[in-house]
Design a protein around this motif. Sequence first.
Motif, PDB file in Angstrom:
ATOM      1  N   ASP A 156       0.994  -1.151  -0.031  1.00  0.00           N
ATOM      2  CA  ASP A 156       0.081   0.058  -0.027  1.00  0.00           C
ATOM      3  C   ASP A 156       0.975   1.308  -0.101  1.00  0.00           C
ATOM      4  O   ASP A 156       0.487   2.551  -0.346  1.00  0.00           O
TER       5      ASP A 156
ATOM      6  N   ASN B  81       0.440   3.635  -3.856  1.00  0.00           N
ATOM      7  CA  ASN B  81      -0.449   4.591  -3.391  1.00  0.00           C
ATOM      8  C   ASN B  81      -0.958   5.276  -2.439  1.00  0.00           C
ATOM      9  O   ASN B  81      -0.969   6.526  -2.582  1.00  0.00           O
TER      10      ASN B  81
ATOM     11  N   ASN C 235       2.003   8.046  -3.233  1.00  0.00           N
ATOM     12  CA  ASN C 235       1.781   8.579  -4.158  1.00  0.00           C
ATOM     13  C   ASN C 235       0.261   9.949  -4.190  1.00  0.00           C
ATOM     14  O   ASN C 235       0.432  11.453  -4.144  1.00  0.00           O
ATOM     15  N   SER C 236      -0.898   9.261  -3.681  1.00  0.00           N
ATOM     16  CA  SER C 236      -2.691  10.070  -3.505  1.00  0.00           C
ATOM     17  C   SER C 236      -2.385  10.783  -2.011  1.00  0.00           C
ATOM     18  O   SER C 236      -2.956  11.988  -2.074  1.00  0.00           O
TER      19      SER C 236
ATOM     20  N   GLU D   8      -0.726   8.408 -10.255  1.00  0.00           N
ATOM     21  CA  GLU D   8      -0.869   7.368  -9.844  1.00  0.00           C
ATOM     22  C   GLU D   8      -0.243   5.871 -10.243  1.00  0.00           C
ATOM     23  O   GLU D   8       0.780   4.942  -9.479  1.00  0.00           O
TER      24      GLU D   8
END
Length: 579
Positions: A428, A431, A434-435, A442
Amino acid sequence: MYILGISCFYHDSAACLLKDGKVLSAAQEERFTRKKHDFSFPINAIKYCLKEAGISIDDVSHIGFYEKPFIKFERILTTYIATFPRSFPSFIKAIPLWLHEKLWVPHVIRKELDYDGDIIFVNHHLCHAASSFLVSPFDEAAILTIDGVGEWECATYGSGKGEEIKLERDISFPHSLGLLYSAFTYYLGFRVNSAEYKVMGLAPYGKSVYYDLIMKNLVNVKPDGSFKLNMKYFAYDYGLTMTNRSFAKLFGRPPRKPESALDKFHEDVAASLQKVTEDIILKMARNLQKETGSKNLCLAGGVALNCVANGRIARETPFENIYIQPASGDAGSAVGVASYIYHSILKNKRSFVMDHAFLGPEYTNIDIKRYLDENGIEYKEYKTPELIKETAVLINDQSTIGWFQGRMEFGPRALGARSILADPRNPDAKNIVNSKIKFREEFRPFAPTVLAEKASEYFDLKGPSPFMLIVAQVKPGKPPMPSITHVDGSARIQTITKEANPLYYDMISEFNRISGCPVVLNTSFNLRGEPLVMTPHDAFLCFMRSALDYLVMGNFILDKKRMKPLKESVDWRTMFELD
């Protein structure tokens, strides 16, 4: 003897200070102004370099500038005349900048610095070549420089021996591999001279189905890697865009609008461009090795930041040793011009190797504690051995860490001084970072930092990669590291030694001791649209504006759960132009 190198007025302005041939300090102006890719005169970077050395401008014997403005202006005028009247809108926009500032570099330097000593101008690609070879560990090497464009040259082939550099051949404007890549960067909806690395990151998601189309219509490549572009499809020689309607018609779509959705078409175009680029560079490198017979290669220029192509050079050419300038773009030319003056013009022997990029400002524990106390920020202080252990434990517990230690990196890569760190085994983590931390696309991959002595066990890498500029495959059979493994099974690797960065090395060693993994996820400590953080204040703002769990700054650890909410009058994202 102190020599000051300057690069500015195009993008990524920077300054570098040499003392008796050794790089004492180097920094990009963007880190001080907080304006990404700042191209203005690097007055703040220069002041830092002088302060770091404890000298004034009067102690500087020579100032070097990284190109010859009048020759570059000649190229621009010649091109505008050749493409008139289509070039008129671009001409009207560009010429005032040249007449107001870019042609008067000696005047600007003397005025801004109150300097009356020698100012020496050196050819742009010669500065690129010097920025790599003259600070490399090689006494002799083949030299390849590739970028957008300097004065006229877009790529040069040559060699270096001792203090001498000979550039034997070149490819000249408008036939440019760097501008070809930038043209596709524009077409794919990303910012030119800023986001080419996004295209490289997008490429593994696609297939090179447009390779033949590009090779048939856009570029004619010879066996030695020399090439010509079909300028029918490009607008950068006359217009305000990189491509024209013929380019869009060839691919059957208009340019992608920035921030709009990416689909398979864009992935395939990126993959096709990347394959074309790699094939051309491999032809260049193989032919250069055949001509020079050297086992060593020095790379520089903006295209040398294409770490996927660099990985193929390392694996697929006869070169046994490769040195890539960590600030390969224009920023690194500040190192190049200063080194060229000291060694090649003044004929001083080489004794310095640029084996790390930690050349920027440093903040002591006293500086950091003062900042935290004055702003009422809660923290916990640790002795260094305990700080190392606690950070390794936090990463192993799946926390995301802002890591602010020592002198800031020179160049575009975070290498363990201004980094965001996480556990590469956490599926995880990619992600999340990045987010929720970097607020970016992404598809963007993350790099691993690995203990140098363990690198060959985990990656198909035959030599060191201290500047995170070589991509190699992740080896099978090891514990999965999904957050640093790209979709094609590759990773952009940084190898770390205790000599280069003792604290970072010791922390990863401790993480390896408790987890059995000698690798951490490492990405730059900044938010999208920002330069790398430089000061404790920059680091704290980035920490608070993101979902980072902890900030490890000097010998202090800040826990997000114990922080007071950050009060800001405006949304921070409106302060920066997204790229």
